[in-house]
Design an enzyme around this catalytic site. Structure first.
Site, PDB file in Angstrom:
ATOM      1  N   HIS A   1      -4.142  -0.394  -4.228  1.00  0.00           N
ATOM      2  CA  HIS A   1      -5.589  -0.663  -4.086  1.00  0.00           C
ATOM      3  C   HIS A   1      -6.271  -0.297  -5.415  1.00  0.00           C
ATOM      4  O   HIS A   1      -7.366   0.266  -5.429  1.00  0.00           O
ATOM      5  CB  HIS A   1      -6.206   0.147  -2.949  1.00  0.00           C
ATOM      6  CG  HIS A   1      -5.567  -0.100  -1.617  1.00  0.00           C
ATOM      7  ND1 HIS A   1      -5.882  -1.176  -0.826  1.00  0.00           N
ATOM      8  CD2 HIS A   1      -4.632   0.599  -0.934  1.00  0.00           C
ATOM      9  CE1 HIS A   1      -5.170  -1.128   0.298  1.00  0.00           C
ATOM     10  NE2 HIS A   1      -4.399  -0.062   0.247  1.00  0.00           N
TER      11      HIS A   1
ATOM     12  N   SER B   1       0.838  -1.194   0.000  1.00  0.00           N
ATOM     13  CA  SER B   1       0.000   0.000   0.000  1.00  0.00           C
ATOM     14  C   SER B   1       0.876   1.249   0.000  1.00  0.00           C
ATOM     15  O   SER B   1       1.598   1.496  -0.955  1.00  0.00           O
ATOM     16  CB  SER B   1      -0.965  -0.046   1.195  1.00  0.00           C
ATOM     17  OG  SER B   1      -1.906   0.983   1.145  1.00  0.00           O
TER      18      SER B   1
ATOM     19  N   GLU C   1      -5.192  -5.234  -5.018  1.00  0.00           N
ATOM     20  CA  GLU C   1      -4.979  -5.821  -3.702  1.00  0.00           C
ATOM     21  C   GLU C   1      -4.614  -7.291  -3.851  1.00  0.00           C
ATOM     22  O   GLU C   1      -5.002  -7.952  -4.811  1.00  0.00           O
ATOM     23  CB  GLU C   1      -6.230  -5.649  -2.844  1.00  0.00           C
ATOM     24  CG  GLU C   1      -6.499  -4.189  -2.505  1.00  0.00           C
ATOM     25  CD  GLU C   1      -7.719  -3.994  -1.626  1.00  0.00           C
ATOM     26  OE1 GLU C   1      -8.368  -5.010  -1.275  1.00  0.00           O
ATOM     27  OE2 GLU C   1      -8.033  -2.837  -1.292  1.00  0.00           O
TER      28      GLU C   1
END
Length: 291
Positions: free
Chosen positions: A188, A146, A215
């Protein structure tokens, strides 16, 4: 000279405190562990399960919880030499003890959260200098999920709504940690509909390859240019080198942007993209014959 280190960037399955997206919480488990990405980080490290791992939770607003989750996940892989570094300011990033721990690490993982915390706290510190040197000259694994993935490149997206991304000025870009150049990373990607952010980034600097990580999906990057897709999802590449036209410089701030001839590739597990040749090799698994 090609770096001796390996870079693994992961699109994330958790959000650990980004100020822009607080609606996403910490789930009961981490998909990227279940699907084998943490295991890949372990097997690529120089001493496998005996490697020294340092988890850097700086990006997170819940660093203790995130650190605990990683220690548990690694424990299930029989990896127990794991430490957590919650560095929260630049003084700690220059601390001799913290720097010594990084010097001794075989693998480092930057967790999710807010990537601007990573660049503003680590940029230009002794901690950052040691990591850059180890990545170039030693067989270290540097991984990021992330925010940790977004901050891995020289250029970094740190803000911009998905919905309004193709309005001039909406996407904000600054300098990242600089382990890899020539790319910009968004995370994401599929789940939060961020194609507009990457299109805008590529239109504003067509020489940079946009990488959108879904993801539970990552890229294993070796020798600084060979990128292998890993995990269960998709990696979207946005290549602006052949863009023929855009009105980006002509429209007013807040107005929509037009782009002509942006090239998009989709990678899945096992596919390989070479940054030096811009060639994509698609993995064709053998189909199982019907019984």
């Amino acid at each position: 000279m090609a770096p001796k280190g390996k870079l693994i960037i992961i699109g994330g399955a958790i959000n650990t405190g980004s100020f822009t997206e607080t609606e996403f919480g910490l789930p009961q488990n981490m998909n990227f562990f279940e699907r084998g990405i943490l295991k890949r980080i372990t097997t690529e490290s120089s001493k496998n399960t005996e490697s020294r791992f340092e988890i850097i939770t700086t990006a997170s607003l819940i660093p203790e919880k995130v650190g605990e989750e990683y220690i548990k996940a690694f424990g299930q892989l029989d990896v127990h030499n794991v430490g957590v570094l919650n560095i929260s300011n630049r003084e700690q990033a220059n601390d001799a003890g913290n720097c010594a721990r990084i010097k001794a690490a075989d693998a480092v993982i930057f967790t999710g959260g807010d990537q601007l915390r990573l660049s503003s706290i680590f940029g230009g510190t002794s901690f950052h200098d040691i990591l850059l040197d180890k990545y170039q000259n030693e067989a270290i694994v540097i991984a990021g999920t992330s925010a940790g993935a977004a901050a891995s490149s020289k250029n970094m997206i740190y803000q911009g709504s998905s919905k309004d991304a193709l309005l001039k000025g909406e996407v904000k870009i600054t300098g990242g940690l600089g382990f890899i150049d020539g790319v910009i990373v968004d995370t994401h990607f599929v789940q939060r509909g961020r194609i507009g952010r990457l299109l805008y980034a590529a239109a504003s600097n067509p020489g940079i390859l946009g990488i959108g990580l879904g993801e539970d999906t990552g890229l294993y990057i070796s020798e600084g240019h060979t990128m292998e897709a890993i995990g269960s999802g998709m990696v979207i590449l946005v290549d602006g080198r052949h863009m023929t036209d855009t009105n980006l410089t002509d429209v007013e701030m807040g107005q929509p942007v037009s782009i002509n001839n942006m090239v998009v590739h989709v990678m899945c597990d096992g596919d390989v993209y070479d940054l030096s040749t811009h060639a994509l090799t698609i993995h064709h698994p053998k189909t199982v014959a019907a019984q």
